[in-house]
Design a protein around this motif. Structure first.
Motif, PDB file in Angstrom:
ATOM      1  N   GLY A 128      46.205  41.910  29.182  1.00  0.00           N
ATOM      2  CA  GLY A 128      45.859  40.791  29.207  1.00  0.00           C
ATOM      3  C   GLY A 128      45.169  40.175  30.444  1.00  0.00           C
ATOM      4  O   GLY A 128      44.473  39.269  30.439  1.00  0.00           O
ATOM      5  N   LEU A 129      45.341  40.892  31.554  1.00  0.00           N
ATOM      6  CA  LEU A 129      44.709  40.616  33.053  1.00  0.00           C
ATOM      7  C   LEU A 129      43.631  41.519  33.317  1.00  0.00           C
ATOM      8  O   LEU A 129      43.023  41.532  34.334  1.00  0.00           O
ATOM      9  CB  LEU A 129      45.678  40.509  34.120  1.00  0.00           C
ATOM     10  CG  LEU A 129      46.627  39.467  33.846  1.00  0.00           C
ATOM     11  CD1 LEU A 129      47.505  39.422  34.808  1.00  0.00           C
ATOM     12  CD2 LEU A 129      46.216  37.980  33.653  1.00  0.00           C
ATOM     13  N   TYR A 130      43.395  42.508  32.498  1.00  0.00           N
ATOM     14  CA  TYR A 130      42.501  43.652  32.713  1.00  0.00           C
ATOM     15  C   TYR A 130      42.927  44.203  34.027  1.00  0.00           C
ATOM     16  O   TYR A 130      42.088  44.400  35.164  1.00  0.00           O
ATOM     17  CB  TYR A 130      40.840  43.310  32.669  1.00  0.00           C
ATOM     18  CG  TYR A 130      40.594  42.679  31.649  1.00  0.00           C
ATOM     19  CD1 TYR A 130      40.283  43.582  30.388  1.00  0.00           C
ATOM     20  CD2 TYR A 130      40.481  41.363  31.362  1.00  0.00           C
ATOM     21  CE1 TYR A 130      39.949  42.970  29.304  1.00  0.00           C
ATOM     22  CE2 TYR A 130      39.956  40.774  29.894  1.00  0.00           C
ATOM     23  CZ  TYR A 130      39.654  41.521  29.016  1.00  0.00           C
ATOM     24  OH  TYR A 130      39.374  41.161  27.891  1.00  0.00           O
ATOM     25  N   MET A 131      44.045  44.516  34.260  1.00  0.00           N
ATOM     26  CA  MET A 131      44.656  45.232  35.342  1.00  0.00           C
ATOM     27  C   MET A 131      45.400  46.431  35.380  1.00  0.00           C
ATOM     28  O   MET A 131      45.918  46.648  34.396  1.00  0.00           O
ATOM     29  CB  MET A 131      45.752  43.995  35.744  1.00  0.00           C
ATOM     30  CG  MET A 131      46.406  44.244  37.213  1.00  0.00           C
ATOM     31  SD  MET A 131      47.462  42.800  37.492  1.00  0.00           S
ATOM     32  CE  MET A 131      48.183  43.487  39.076  1.00  0.00           C
ATOM     33  N   ARG A 183      50.045  34.275  34.386  1.00  0.00           N
ATOM     34  CA  ARG A 183      48.419  34.397  34.319  1.00  0.00           C
ATOM     35  C   ARG A 183      48.033  35.026  32.987  1.00  0.00           C
ATOM     36  O   ARG A 183      47.099  34.686  32.507  1.00  0.00           O
ATOM     37  CB  ARG A 183      48.270  35.470  35.442  1.00  0.00           C
ATOM     38  CG  ARG A 183      48.169  34.941  36.753  1.00  0.00           C
ATOM     39  CD  ARG A 183      47.527  33.934  37.256  1.00  0.00           C
ATOM     40  NE  ARG A 183      46.150  34.258  37.713  1.00  0.00           N
ATOM     41  CZ  ARG A 183      45.756  35.288  38.813  1.00  0.00           C
ATOM     42  NH1 ARG A 183      46.524  36.138  39.249  1.00  0.00           N
ATOM     43  NH2 ARG A 183      44.504  35.129  39.235  1.00  0.00           N
ATOM     44  N   SER A 184      48.841  35.700  32.262  1.00  0.00           N
ATOM     45  CA  SER A 184      48.532  36.316  31.061  1.00  0.00           C
ATOM     46  C   SER A 184      48.922  35.435  29.705  1.00  0.00           C
ATOM     47  O   SER A 184      48.356  35.991  28.613  1.00  0.00           O
ATOM     48  CB  SER A 184      48.909  37.769  30.735  1.00  0.00           C
ATOM     49  OG  SER A 184      50.442  37.886  30.794  1.00  0.00           O
ATOM     50  N   THR A 185      49.587  34.473  29.904  1.00  0.00           N
ATOM     51  CA  THR A 185      49.898  33.431  28.740  1.00  0.00           C
ATOM     52  C   THR A 185      48.725  32.546  28.414  1.00  0.00           C
ATOM     53  O   THR A 185      48.132  31.815  29.323  1.00  0.00           O
ATOM     54  CB  THR A 185      51.159  32.619  29.345  1.00  0.00           C
ATOM     55  OG1 THR A 185      52.139  33.655  29.436  1.00  0.00           O
ATOM     56  CG2 THR A 185      51.528  31.613  28.075  1.00  0.00           C
ATOM     57  N   PRO A 186      48.354  32.471  27.287  1.00  0.00           N
ATOM     58  CA  PRO A 186      47.249  31.727  26.929  1.00  0.00           C
ATOM     59  C   PRO A 186      47.570  30.269  27.223  1.00  0.00           C
ATOM     60  O   PRO A 186      48.497  29.886  26.967  1.00  0.00           O
ATOM     61  CB  PRO A 186      46.795  31.872  25.534  1.00  0.00           C
ATOM     62  CG  PRO A 186      47.615  33.229  25.246  1.00  0.00           C
ATOM     63  CD  PRO A 186      48.604  33.139  26.175  1.00  0.00           C
ATOM     64  N   ALA A 187      46.559  29.475  27.835  1.00  0.00           N
ATOM     65  CA  ALA A 187      46.642  28.019  27.969  1.00  0.00           C
ATOM     66  C   ALA A 187      46.695  27.335  26.699  1.00  0.00           C
ATOM     67  O   ALA A 187      46.130  27.602  25.800  1.00  0.00           O
ATOM     68  CB  ALA A 187      45.603  27.386  28.902  1.00  0.00           C
ATOM     69  N   PRO A 188      47.589  26.246  26.634  1.00  0.00           N
ATOM     70  CA  PRO A 188      47.647  25.647  25.387  1.00  0.00           C
ATOM     71  C   PRO A 188      46.265  24.716  25.012  1.00  0.00           C
ATOM     72  O   PRO A 188      45.674  24.142  25.905  1.00  0.00           O
ATOM     73  CB  PRO A 188      49.011  24.637  25.472  1.00  0.00           C
ATOM     74  CG  PRO A 188      49.000  24.407  26.823  1.00  0.00           C
ATOM     75  CD  PRO A 188      48.638  25.527  27.492  1.00  0.00           C
TER      76      PRO A 188
END
Length: 194
Positions: A128-131, A183-188
């Motif tokens: 989700g963070l390309y990490m 950081r990886s939780t989509p914003a509402p």
């Protein structure tokens, strides 16, 4: 040496050795540094690659084994990496690649060798963070294929790290996991009314 590198499954290593001995596999990989390597190349430092799927509401992370990664050494340095993946029949070679994560992994492993506490090194991918992080697991006897993050384990983000997360700085899982989750939780989505 404080790092206790777990042994890779023998079939996974065999698939990498077979691919390295195949001129077609190496040529089709299009990894210039592997093609230009002088002398023998050898797979070293096998690391299990785990993926952080999600973090449950109770804060428990769900982690799964995605494969094994071998650094491919030529002379004094790693010039590429080789990934393997589990299949229904065992293990299969996946790909050769090069790039910043190869160098960053080698650098993070050298950094971890200077620590006083012994660790079992693994890699943890946070899609989700390309990490990608070097996961330093504190239980040296644990099965390397088992993916259980402990609060006291260390995560060392590899460069390039996402903005705001320092690369090559060790973080305790208990400290970094909430940041990664947020950081990886989509914003509402915001709803507008007309």
């Amino acid at each position: 040496m404080p790092l206790h590198v777990p042994p890779a499954p023998a079939p996974a290593l065999r698939t990498v050795l077979t691919a390295l001995s195949s001129p077609t596999a190496v040529r089709e990989a299009r990894t210039p540094s592997l093609l230009r390597a002088r002398g023998p190349v050898t797979p070293e430092l096998p690391l299990p690659v785990h993926v952080l799927d999600h973090v449950a509401a109770d804060g428990v992370p769900s982690v799964r084994l995605a494969g094994w990664r071998f650094l491919i050494r030529s002379g004094e340095r790693a010039v590429a990496a080789a990934d393997t993946m589990p299949t229904a029949d065992g293990w299969a070679f996946s790909r050769f690649f090069e790039g910043p994560y190869v160098t960053a992994t080698e650098s993070a492993l050298r950094q971890a060798e200077t620590m006083t506490q012994p660790f079992q090194p693994r890699l943890l991918s946070v899609p989700g963070l390309y990490m990608l992080t070097l996961w330093l697991h504190g239980d040296l006897t644990a099965d390397a294929a088992a993916g259980r993050l402990q609060a006291t384990d260390l995560l060392v983000p590899l460069a390039p790290a996402p903005p705001g997360i320092a690369a090559h700085r060790p973080h305790r899982v208990a400290d970094l996991l909430p940041v990664l989750t947020l950081r990886s939780t989509p914003a509402p989505l915001l709803r507008t009314t007309a």
